[in-house]
Enzyme design. Sequence first.
Site, PDB file in Angstrom:
ATOM      1  N   CYS A 153       0.841  -1.195   0.000  1.00 39.91           N
ATOM      2  CA  CYS A 153       0.000   0.000   0.000  1.00 39.91           C
ATOM      3  C   CYS A 153       0.881   1.251   0.000  1.00 39.91           C
ATOM      4  O   CYS A 153       1.674   1.467   0.922  1.00 39.91           O
ATOM      5  CB  CYS A 153      -0.920   0.028   1.221  1.00 39.91           C
ATOM      6  SG  CYS A 153      -1.978   1.494   1.211  1.00 39.91           S
ATOM      7  N   THR A 197     -10.503  -0.741 -10.646  1.00 35.70           N
ATOM      8  CA  THR A 197     -10.929   0.597 -11.062  1.00 35.70           C
ATOM      9  C   THR A 197     -12.050   0.562 -12.100  1.00 35.70           C
ATOM     10  O   THR A 197     -12.945   1.413 -12.078  1.00 35.70           O
ATOM     11  CB  THR A 197      -9.700   1.367 -11.606  1.00 35.70           C
ATOM     12  OG1 THR A 197      -8.738   1.461 -10.546  1.00 35.70           O
ATOM     13  CG2 THR A 197     -10.062   2.756 -12.069  1.00 35.70           C
TER      14      THR A 197
HETATM   15  C1  LIG Z   1      -9.762   3.365  -4.326  1.00 37.35           C
HETATM   16  C2  LIG Z   1      -8.807   2.211  -4.233  1.00 37.35           C
HETATM   17  C3  LIG Z   1      -8.560   1.618  -2.988  1.00 37.35           C
HETATM   18  C4  LIG Z   1      -7.671   0.551  -2.864  1.00 37.35           C
HETATM   19  N1  LIG Z   1      -7.482  -0.049  -1.645  1.00 37.35           N
HETATM   20  C5  LIG Z   1      -6.672  -1.150  -1.550  1.00 37.35           C
HETATM   21  C6  LIG Z   1      -6.529  -1.840  -0.302  1.00 37.35           C
HETATM   22  O1  LIG Z   1      -7.132  -1.501   0.718  1.00 37.35           O
HETATM   23  N2  LIG Z   1      -5.686  -2.910  -0.262  1.00 37.35           N
HETATM   24  C7  LIG Z   1      -5.011  -3.353  -1.381  1.00 37.35           C
HETATM   25  O2  LIG Z   1      -4.275  -4.342  -1.302  1.00 37.35           O
HETATM   26  N3  LIG Z   1      -5.157  -2.730  -2.584  1.00 37.35           N
HETATM   27  C8  LIG Z   1      -5.965  -1.650  -2.684  1.00 37.35           C
HETATM   28  N4  LIG Z   1      -6.135  -1.036  -3.908  1.00 37.35           N
HETATM   29  C9  LIG Z   1      -5.405  -1.553  -5.093  1.00 37.35           C
HETATM   30  C10 LIG Z   1      -6.320  -2.462  -5.938  1.00 37.35           C
HETATM   31  O3  LIG Z   1      -6.743  -3.575  -5.190  1.00 37.35           O
HETATM   32  C11 LIG Z   1      -5.592  -2.945  -7.229  1.00 37.35           C
HETATM   33  O4  LIG Z   1      -4.488  -3.734  -6.865  1.00 37.35           O
HETATM   34  C12 LIG Z   1      -5.094  -1.791  -8.103  1.00 37.35           C
HETATM   35  O5  LIG Z   1      -6.025  -0.731  -8.114  1.00 37.35           O
HETATM   36  C13 LIG Z   1      -4.824  -2.225  -9.551  1.00 37.35           C
HETATM   37  O6  LIG Z   1      -5.965  -2.723 -10.198  1.00 37.35           O
HETATM   38  P1  LIG Z   1      -6.984  -1.819 -11.087  1.00 37.35           P
HETATM   39  O7  LIG Z   1      -6.148  -1.026 -12.030  1.00 37.35           O
HETATM   40  O8  LIG Z   1      -7.894  -2.809 -11.776  1.00 37.35           O
HETATM   41  O9  LIG Z   1      -7.737  -0.939 -10.113  1.00 37.35           O
HETATM   42  C14 LIG Z   1      -7.013   0.053  -4.034  1.00 37.35           C
HETATM   43  C15 LIG Z   1      -7.258   0.656  -5.286  1.00 37.35           C
HETATM   44  C16 LIG Z   1      -8.150   1.706  -5.389  1.00 37.35           C
HETATM   45  C17 LIG Z   1      -8.405   2.309  -6.761  1.00 37.35           C
END
Ligand SMILES: Cc1cc2nc3c(=O)[nH]c(=O)nc-3n(C[C@H](O)[C@H](O)[C@H](O)COP(=O)(O)O)c2cc1C
Length: 309
Positions: free
Chosen positions: A126, A265
């Site tokens: 994170c 996302t």
């Molecule tokens: C608003 C938001 C909150 C997130 N919170 C977490 C979290 O609490 N723990 C975690 O491991 N990843 C968190 N992520 C990362 C996502 O799980 C993911 O790994 C990352 O966004 C890439 O995938 P995507 O491009 O499909 O969103 C978060 C992402 C977003 C956009």
Amino acid sequence: MEFCGLAFNTPLVLLSGCVGFGEEYTRVAGFSNRDVGAVCLKGTTGQPRLGNPPHRVYETPMGMLNAIGLQNPGVDQVVDRILPELDFSETRFIANVSGSTLEEYHEVTRRFDDSPIDAIEINISCPNVKEGGVAFGNDPDMSARVVETCRKATDKPLVTKLSPNQTDIAGNARRCIEAGSDAFAVINTLMGMAIDIESRRPVIGNNQGGLSGPAIKPVALLKVHQVHQVCRAHGIPIIGQGGVASAEDAIEFLIAGASAVGVGTALFYDPLVCRSINTGIRDYLDRHAIDRVTDLVGTLQLHGGGACG
Ligand SMILES: Cc1cc2nc3c(=O)[nH]c(=O)nc-3n(C[C@H](O)[C@H](O)[C@H](O)COP(=O)(O)O)c2cc1C
């Protein structure tokens, strides 16, 4: 299909932080947790956290920055109040564990071990918290120590979520396998910044944030490919993620070496996207006379002398 001994309805996984605690999208007409193999719950810590000051999210070209700061009600509330409300007949649920210390990772994992949760994802990547998080994930020694600590606290499948903000992600994965990781999630968000040119201040209250969405897909694909080179020999599966918004995106991740594919996302602008991704994957398999999705995993054919070994 099967992932770490768990039966998945489909290869899709709803990603942590994008679906609350598993119930958020069930209120959207036409949405069903049955369309996915697993749902990753929001990052959970030992004590409740309020998260970062606003702004916490900001749209960028083909993506978004976020710095939520692990807002969550704490592990007791999640285990005692939220998990009993989830319908485990619909899909598999994966906890997402975070902490500022090794002791906190151990304690949160232990609490989830003593719960109906199906698997535990260790978030050592994170970018939006001051202590722990990506500071652990970018240091292979600390990454391995966190995995080792969590391993001692549970026999449930452990999925380690790797940071793209490091130079040798494959070397880090190797250390995490030795420490007891059963699987990987690749990748978490990339650190980024946006600036308000009138105030000359960062737009995000936390100054920096994590970049997600289609903008990061090429980075994520390369990282999945690199981690797969290490995992293949050990039979360790990967949840590939980063910018998946279509069946074609998901298929790219499967070919690169992911056994399951995360969607995060994209849900914010199309909550029903998983249906069309599932249909598109099935059509592709039919068109290429491939029996099972697992037969596609890691079938990437590199050009001769490719640089990415
Ligand atoms: C608003 C938001 C909150 C997130 N919170 C977490 C979290 O609490 N723990 C975690 O491991 N990843 C968190 N992520 C990362 C996502 O799980 C993911 O790994 C990352 O966004 C890439 O995938 P995507 O491009 O499909 O969103 C978060 C992402 C977003 C956009």
